[in-house]
Design a protein around this motif. Structure first.
Motif, mmCIF file in Angstrom:
data_model
loop_
_atom_site.group_PDB
_atom_site.id
_atom_site.type_symbol
_atom_site.label_atom_id
_atom_site.label_comp_id
_atom_site.label_asym_id
_atom_site.label_seq_id
_atom_site.Cartn_x
_atom_site.Cartn_y
_atom_site.Cartn_z
ATOM 1 N N ILE A 1 0.836 -1.193 0.000
ATOM 2 C CA ILE A 1 0.000 0.000 0.000
ATOM 3 C C ILE A 1 0.878 1.252 0.000
ATOM 4 O O ILE A 1 1.916 1.286 0.668
ATOM 5 C CB ILE A 1 -0.933 0.009 1.224
ATOM 6 C CG1 ILE A 1 -1.840 -1.229 1.178
ATOM 7 C CG2 ILE A 1 -1.785 1.275 1.280
ATOM 8 C CD1 ILE A 1 -2.531 -1.526 2.470
ATOM 9 N N CYS A 2 0.461 2.272 -0.734
ATOM 10 C CA CYS A 2 1.250 3.506 -0.834
ATOM 11 C C CYS A 2 0.296 4.698 -0.883
ATOM 12 O O CYS A 2 -0.810 4.609 -1.439
ATOM 13 C CB CYS A 2 2.115 3.471 -2.097
ATOM 14 S SG CYS A 2 3.227 4.885 -2.288
ATOM 15 N N PHE B 1 -1.091 -2.339 -4.468
ATOM 16 C CA PHE B 1 -0.599 -3.381 -5.365
ATOM 17 C C PHE B 1 -0.870 -4.739 -4.732
ATOM 18 O O PHE B 1 -0.560 -4.972 -3.562
ATOM 19 C CB PHE B 1 0.908 -3.215 -5.588
ATOM 20 C CG PHE B 1 1.558 -4.404 -6.244
ATOM 21 C CD1 PHE B 1 1.268 -4.715 -7.563
ATOM 22 C CD2 PHE B 1 2.446 -5.202 -5.553
ATOM 23 C CE1 PHE B 1 1.867 -5.811 -8.176
ATOM 24 C CE2 PHE B 1 3.047 -6.293 -6.144
ATOM 25 C CZ PHE B 1 2.755 -6.598 -7.465
ATOM 26 N N ARG B 2 -1.494 -5.619 -5.498
ATOM 27 C CA ARG B 2 -1.803 -6.963 -5.019
ATOM 28 C C ARG B 2 -1.177 -7.992 -5.939
ATOM 29 O O ARG B 2 -1.183 -7.832 -7.162
ATOM 30 C CB ARG B 2 -3.323 -7.167 -4.989
ATOM 31 C CG ARG B 2 -3.753 -8.538 -4.495
ATOM 32 C CD ARG B 2 -5.271 -8.649 -4.407
ATOM 33 N NE ARG B 2 -5.794 -9.659 -5.295
ATOM 34 C CZ ARG B 2 -6.790 -9.470 -6.159
ATOM 35 N NH1 ARG B 2 -7.333 -8.279 -6.280
ATOM 36 N NH2 ARG B 2 -7.216 -10.452 -6.913
ATOM 37 N N ALA B 3 -0.640 -9.050 -5.346
ATOM 38 C CA ALA B 3 -0.138 -10.188 -6.116
ATOM 39 C C ALA B 3 -0.764 -11.458 -5.556
ATOM 40 O O ALA B 3 -0.818 -11.648 -4.338
ATOM 41 C CB ALA B 3 1.384 -10.271 -6.046
ATOM 42 N N ASN C 1 6.913 6.947 6.695
ATOM 43 C CA ASN C 1 7.912 7.130 5.638
ATOM 44 C C ASN C 1 7.927 5.960 4.652
ATOM 45 O O ASN C 1 8.322 6.126 3.490
ATOM 46 C CB ASN C 1 9.304 7.301 6.242
ATOM 47 C CG ASN C 1 9.498 8.678 6.842
ATOM 48 O OD1 ASN C 1 8.952 9.670 6.352
ATOM 49 N ND2 ASN C 1 10.259 8.752 7.929
ATOM 50 N N ASN C 2 7.496 4.773 5.104
ATOM 51 C CA ASN C 2 7.484 3.608 4.222
ATOM 52 C C ASN C 2 6.316 3.623 3.241
ATOM 53 O O ASN C 2 6.259 2.774 2.342
ATOM 54 C CB ASN C 2 7.421 2.323 5.049
ATOM 55 C CG ASN C 2 8.674 2.100 5.877
ATOM 56 O OD1 ASN C 2 9.759 2.552 5.503
ATOM 57 N ND2 ASN C 2 8.529 1.417 6.998
ATOM 58 N N TYR C 3 5.398 4.573 3.401
ATOM 59 C CA TYR C 3 4.195 4.601 2.575
ATOM 60 C C TYR C 3 4.079 5.865 1.740
ATOM 61 O O TYR C 3 3.058 6.073 1.074
ATOM 62 C CB TYR C 3 2.954 4.455 3.469
ATOM 63 C CG TYR C 3 2.947 3.144 4.216
ATOM 64 C CD1 TYR C 3 2.403 2.001 3.654
ATOM 65 C CD2 TYR C 3 3.527 3.044 5.481
ATOM 66 C CE1 TYR C 3 2.413 0.789 4.327
ATOM 67 C CE2 TYR C 3 3.548 1.835 6.162
ATOM 68 C CZ TYR C 3 2.994 0.717 5.575
ATOM 69 O OH TYR C 3 3.025 -0.478 6.249
ATOM 70 N N MET D 1 -5.514 -0.431 5.315
ATOM 71 C CA MET D 1 -4.950 -1.703 5.745
ATOM 72 C C MET D 1 -5.961 -2.498 6.574
ATOM 73 O O MET D 1 -6.085 -3.727 6.407
ATOM 74 C CB MET D 1 -3.667 -1.461 6.541
ATOM 75 C CG MET D 1 -2.545 -0.849 5.713
ATOM 76 S SD MET D 1 -1.086 -0.402 6.682
ATOM 77 C CE MET D 1 -0.463 -2.027 7.134
ATOM 78 N N ASP D 2 -6.702 -1.808 7.454
ATOM 79 C CA ASP D 2 -7.706 -2.500 8.263
ATOM 80 C C ASP D 2 -8.826 -3.070 7.399
ATOM 81 O O ASP D 2 -9.301 -4.184 7.625
ATOM 82 C CB ASP D 2 -8.292 -1.547 9.306
ATOM 83 C CG ASP D 2 -7.346 -1.279 10.467
ATOM 84 O OD1 ASP D 2 -6.389 -2.055 10.636
ATOM 85 O OD2 ASP D 2 -7.558 -0.296 11.201
#
Length: 275
Positions: free
Chosen positions: A28-29, A137-139, A231-233, A258-259
């Motif tokens: 997720i971003c 993004f989903r894989a 920062n990671n998103y 995310m939830d």
């Protein structure tokens, strides 16, 4: 029933049990503008193009000891990719006893097993929220095997191959095989939880939920990262570049996203609706 080298049930013919692992991951971003969203999707499309995905699946086939019969791959326009491996029986050796242990698999070292009528597939799904704020993004990866080994031995490698915020894991054993007396076996190894195939260091990073139907040989585990670092998103900048109030607003949007994915339902006022 747990089979060991000392207590191996002699089967009538080939092991016909079908074991399927479905590995579903999300990255997720936060993409504030159309330009950021397009840049993120372009990055994801390059990072997980069909060539990269093919290398990941090749490593999975090495772990489970499969022989590749055919490969199909496709990069889609505007985004996304798919790869399918049709695999069959690999070189046959004595089955290692650890193949029945509930423990993480290698990263990767070859585990040579008997397999047949099997396949491995991956499909990617980049998408974004209509107002540009969230990109996801989903894989989806499916590893389906017939034979001795559980494809769960490839799970450790798959987890380490993707940058994963949320994972949904499903494992199911279908069909039956017979011993030499004709007695049906609906599973050939003990399993209490998919979590037992995930390393402790990885489990410490995630909140995890199990839903298992033991009598049907169906096992389900969901995982969500515990630690949240904004920062990671953010794509292309850090939170110190945000204006007043932006950090809180963006954090709420990301954690809500995310939830919603983790619990499988839309939220109300940012909290989980359990009605």
């Amino acid at each position: 029933m747990k089979l060991t080298s000392e207590q191996r049930v002699t089967l009538h013919g080939f092991n016909n049990l079908t074991k399927t692992l479905s590995f579903n991951m999300y990255d997720i971003c936060y993409t504030k503008t159309k330009e950021e969203r397009e840049a993120y999707l372009e990055y994801i499309d390059e990072q997980y193009n069909s060539d990269r995905l093919k290398r990941i699946l090749q490593a999975v086939t090495d772990i489970i000891g499969a022989h590749v019969l055919n490969i199909a791959q496709q990069d889609y326009v505007p985004q996304g990719a798919s790869v399918t491996f049709l695999v069959s029986e690999g070189p046959i050796v004595e089955v290692p006893t650890e193949s029945y242990d509930e423990s993480p698999g290698p990263l990767p070292e070859s585990v040579v097993m008997q397999l047949d009528k099997s396949h491995i597939t991956v499909h990617t799904y980049p998408e974004y929220h209509p107002d540009e704020g969230i990109s996801t993004f989903r894989a989806d990866i499916d590893v389906s095997t017939c034979g001795e080994i559980s494809p769960l031995k490839a799970l450790n490698y798959l987890i380490h191959s993707f940058d994963t915020d949320i994972m949904t894991l499903d494992y199911r054993v279908r069909g039956f095989t017979r011993d030499i007396n004709g007695h049906k076996l609906f599973i050939d190894h003990d399993i209490t939880s998919i979590q037992n195939y995930i390393p402790d260091k990885v489990k410490e990073m995630y909140d995890m939920i199990d839903v298992n139907v033991y009598q049907e040989n169906i096992f389900h585990t969901k995982c969500k990262l515990r630690q949240f670092d904004l920062n990671n998103y953010l794509f292309g900048y850090t939170k110190d570049k945000l204006g007043p109030g932006e950090e809180k607003k963006i954090t709420e949007r990301l954690t809500t996203e995310m939830d919603e994915i983790f619990y499988g339902k839309n939220t109300s006022r940012g909290s989980i609706n359990t009605d």
